[in-house]
Each structure stands twice: as structure tokens, then as C-alpha cells.
Design an enzyme around this catalytic site. Structure first.
Site, PDB file in Angstrom:
ATOM      1  N   PRO A   1      43.562 -35.948 -23.195  1.00  0.00           N
ATOM      2  CA  PRO A   1      44.795 -35.753 -22.435  1.00  0.00           C
ATOM      3  C   PRO A   1      46.036 -35.956 -23.301  1.00  0.00           C
ATOM      4  O   PRO A   1      45.960 -36.511 -24.405  1.00  0.00           O
ATOM      5  CB  PRO A   1      44.705 -36.848 -21.367  1.00  0.00           C
TER       6      PRO A   1
ATOM      7  N   GLY B   1      45.601 -27.115 -41.134  1.00  0.00           N
ATOM      8  CA  GLY B   1      45.833 -25.898 -40.365  1.00  0.00           C
ATOM      9  C   GLY B   1      44.542 -25.355 -39.777  1.00  0.00           C
ATOM     10  O   GLY B   1      43.714 -26.101 -39.260  1.00  0.00           O
TER      11      GLY B   1
ATOM     12  N   GLY C   1      40.446 -30.780 -42.390  1.00  0.00           N
ATOM     13  CA  GLY C   1      41.094 -29.697 -43.105  1.00  0.00           C
ATOM     14  C   GLY C   1      42.594 -29.670 -42.868  1.00  0.00           C
ATOM     15  O   GLY C   1      43.190 -30.644 -42.406  1.00  0.00           O
TER      16      GLY C   1
ATOM     17  N   VAL D   1      47.431 -28.636 -33.720  1.00  0.00           N
ATOM     18  CA  VAL D   1      46.571 -28.684 -32.531  1.00  0.00           C
ATOM     19  C   VAL D   1      46.042 -30.092 -32.251  1.00  0.00           C
ATOM     20  O   VAL D   1      45.376 -30.318 -31.248  1.00  0.00           O
ATOM     21  CB  VAL D   1      45.383 -27.703 -32.651  1.00  0.00           C
TER      22      VAL D   1
ATOM     23  N   THR E   1      44.107 -34.430 -36.378  1.00  0.00           N
ATOM     24  CA  THR E   1      44.057 -35.816 -36.830  1.00  0.00           C
ATOM     25  C   THR E   1      43.793 -36.772 -35.677  1.00  0.00           C
ATOM     26  O   THR E   1      42.983 -37.694 -35.798  1.00  0.00           O
ATOM     27  CB  THR E   1      45.374 -36.208 -37.530  1.00  0.00           C
TER      28      THR E   1
ATOM     29  N   LYS F   1      41.247 -36.748 -45.768  1.00  0.00           N
ATOM     30  CA  LYS F   1      42.039 -35.528 -45.654  1.00  0.00           C
ATOM     31  C   LYS F   1      42.340 -35.095 -47.087  1.00  0.00           C
ATOM     32  O   LYS F   1      43.324 -35.566 -47.682  1.00  0.00           O
ATOM     33  CB  LYS F   1      43.323 -35.782 -44.858  1.00  0.00           C
TER      34      LYS F   1
END
EC number: 6.3.3.3
Length: 230
Positions: free
Chosen positions: A208, A121, A119, A15, A18, A39
Site C-alpha cells: 500500500p 530503472g 537493478g 516504481v 528499493t 545495488k
């Protein structure tokens, strides 16, 4: 010690967690804040002379103002580009929430205005047969930033994730909408309006889709000042 710590999760994998995290770090940097990003687990790492390296973790390392060794940014680096618990099993390693919490607390001890912990996922991604990644922010007691990819089904995913975060006793500090794909979403404005009205948390911005965009450029689409209030 880091003054503000947030855990960044997503409605799903892919999604743009990062890119949003790095853009938040860049936006905070532009306002004069000292920043750190990490991370704790990264799968899909490449082998280099210095060891396993992950593209996402490197992006967070680069976007932060403070110079931190890669092994602290990404203490658990796994080669297979699959779910972390499966990648760890294939590598003969065991992941536990307690161990990840220890890594995060170590980073929290470093001086900074903002620490982002990204995180892997979504909210309930497994760490092992007993724990999911949500156990880490729950143990740390830190607020959460949610990244919502603007695509079909995102309202359901966003509301369910927000509900799970709150049911785990944590605060949803804010959320960012992200165009994770080049394809335009149908009825985008209606979707955004619904999310703004129902997520009950500040919208940090709408990122965007820009081919080849970098976090510094995209940081201009975010308003992160709300993260430093209180």
C-alpha cells in the site's frame, strides 16, 4: 555462499523497487533468514565525508541482516540523478556488464540465505552503447522479481517486461504490486486480477501507499516463502 539470489527489476523507473526489495529483506529476516542486498549501480548519490552515498543503497544495507561495507553494497556510485550510462559518461567512467557481474559474484560468495540484487530503472536500461542491464542477471543466470507500480498502463508494461525476461532465458520467480503514488488507481482490483491471471508467476503481495512507511512495516504485506521453495 548465498543460497538464493534474485535480481529485482521494475516495469519502469520510480516504481518502488528499493522499498519492495527492502521489505522482502525484512520479511525474510522475520522468518529467521540471513540476508544481503546490493545495488551495483546507483545514480543520484550525495557527497559525504565517507564518499558518495545513495539513499536506496543505504536502505538495502540497513534492511539486510549481514553487515557489509557500503562499497560492496553499491560499488558504482554516481552523483548525477540521471540514467546510469549517462551519469557514468559524465563522470568519465565506463560501465560494463562483466564488471557488474564480478561485483555480484563477489557478494554471492558471502554466506546468506538470500541475496537481492536491485537493478536500475527497467529491464532494458542501458549500461553503455552495446549492453543493457538485463545482461547482468542473464550472465548470472539468476531468477527475477518484478515490481509493478499500480498505475495506468501497468498491465502493458508488466506483460512486456515479463515477456522480455523469459525471452532472455530467465525465470520470473515472482512479482509484487506497489502503490508508488498516493493517488488511487481506477479499477485497481480488475487490474490486479488480470496481472495475477496473466503474469504466470506468484504474486508476493500488494504494497500500500503509506506516507513515511518503512520497509519493516510494509514487509507484513508480502509473502516471501515461495522464494525459498525448491
Amino acid at each position: 555462499m548465498a543460497k538464493k539470489t534474485f535480481f529485482v527489476t521494475g516495469t519502469d523507473t520510480g516504481v518502488g523497487k528499493t522499498m519492495v526489495s527492502a521489505a522482502i529483506l525484512e520479511a525474510a529476516k522475520a522468518s529467521g533468514k540471513r540476508t544481503l542486498g546490493m545495488k551495483p549501480i546507483a545514480s543520484g548519490c550525495e557527497s559525504t565525508p565517507e564518499g558518495h552515498r545513495n539513499e536506496d543503497a543505504l536502505a538495502l544495507q540497513q534492511a539486510a541482516t549481514e553487515t557489509i561495507a557500503y562499497d560492496l553494497v553499491n560499488p558504482v556510485a554516481l552523483a548525477p540523478a540521471i540514467a546510469p550510462h549517462v551519469a557514468a559518461a559524465q563522470a568519465g567512467r565506463t560501465i560494463s556488464a562483466d564488471r557488474l557481474v564480478g561485483f555480484c559474484r563477489g557478494m554471492q560468495m558471502r554466506p546468506a540465505d538470500l541475496l537481492l540484487i536491485e537493478g536500475a530503472g527497467g529491464w532494458r536500461v542501458p549500461l553503455n552503447d552495446r549492453e543493457t542491464y538485463s545482461a547482468v542477471p542473464r550472465e548470472l543466470g539468476v531468477p527475477v522479481i518484478l515490481v509493478v507500480a499500480l498505475r495506468l498502463g501497468c498491465i502493458n508494461q508488466a506483460l512486456l517486461t515479463a515477456e522480455a525476461i523469459r525471452n532472455d532465458g530467465l525465470v520470473l520467480a515472482g512479482w509484487a504490486a506497489n502503490h508508488a503514488e498516493s493517488v488511487a488507481m481506477s479499477c485497481e482490483q480488475e487490474t490486479l486480477r488480470y496481472l495475477v491471471e496473466h503474469l504466470q508467476a506468484p504474486c508476493l503481495g500488494v504494497m500500500p501507499w503509506v506516507e513515511g512507511a518503512n520497509p519493516e512495516t510494509l514487509s507484513g504485506y508480502l509473502d516471501v516463502e515461495v522464494l525459498f521453495e525448491n
